[in-house]
Design a protein around this motif. Structure first.
Motif: not given
Length: 168
Positions: A52-56, A83-88, A121-124, A126-135
């Motif tokens: 999903a982050e890659a999609g954002y 993939y996470t490194d590439d996204l960063a 909002v889309y950028l926000a 991307a961050l919120h989505h990751g936090c939610e699912h890591r939790t």
């Protein structure tokens, strides 16, 4: 101009890499574990988070990673960490120049309608989505008795030396 956002996205990548690191030591049964109120199993949630982050990122940058379709299937934990490194790197490149936070994207909503959503909002999201699912992943792991590291911004800043002890 976007320097503070770079810290937020670097934290997000660091936190996702930490989740991948913890998951490396899990059994197959632990990776497939679920808990009420979460997205799905540990591994399904992690795969969803990264794809999903890659999609954002793809939507905001206009650049699709070569691995995008693979990320939406069944990548390994090592692939997810890569993939996470590439996204960063992609986020950092995107945030090195100003962007139009009011640029509109048409997003299909969960109720079937189409919505105009500003880039900010889309950028926000991307961050919120990751936090939610890591939790959610750590909720499942904690219920299994797996010790999980702290993923807060203070923890990130200390570990990465973004915050340093002040000399007296």
């Amino acid at each position: 101009m976007n320097d503070g956002l770079i810290d937020l996205f670097q934290h997000s990548a660091w936190a996702t890499r930490e989740v991948c690191r913890v998951c490396q030591g899990l059994s197959e049964a632990q990776l497939e574990a679920i808990a009420p109120g979460t997205y799905g199993s540990v591994i399904a949630t992690l795969r969803h988070l990264v794809s999903a982050e890659a999609g954002y990122c793809r939507r905001l940058t206009g650049d699709e990673p070569v691995w995008y379709e693979r990320a939406r299937q069944s990548p390994s934990l090592d692939e997810l960490a890569g993939y996470t490194d590439d996204l960063a790197a992609r986020w950092e490149q995107f945030l090195t120049v100003p962007f139009d936070a009011e640029r509109m994207f048409v997003i299909p909503w969960h109720d079937g309608t189409q919505r105009n959503v500003p880039a900010g909002v889309y950028l926000a999201q991307a961050l919120h989505h990751g936090c939610e699912h890591r939790t959610q992943i750590f909720t499942i792991l904690s219920s299994l008795g797996v010790e999980t590291p702290d993923l807060g911004l203070w923890d990130y800043s200390e570990i990465t030396n973004r915050s340093t002890p002040r000399d007296a």
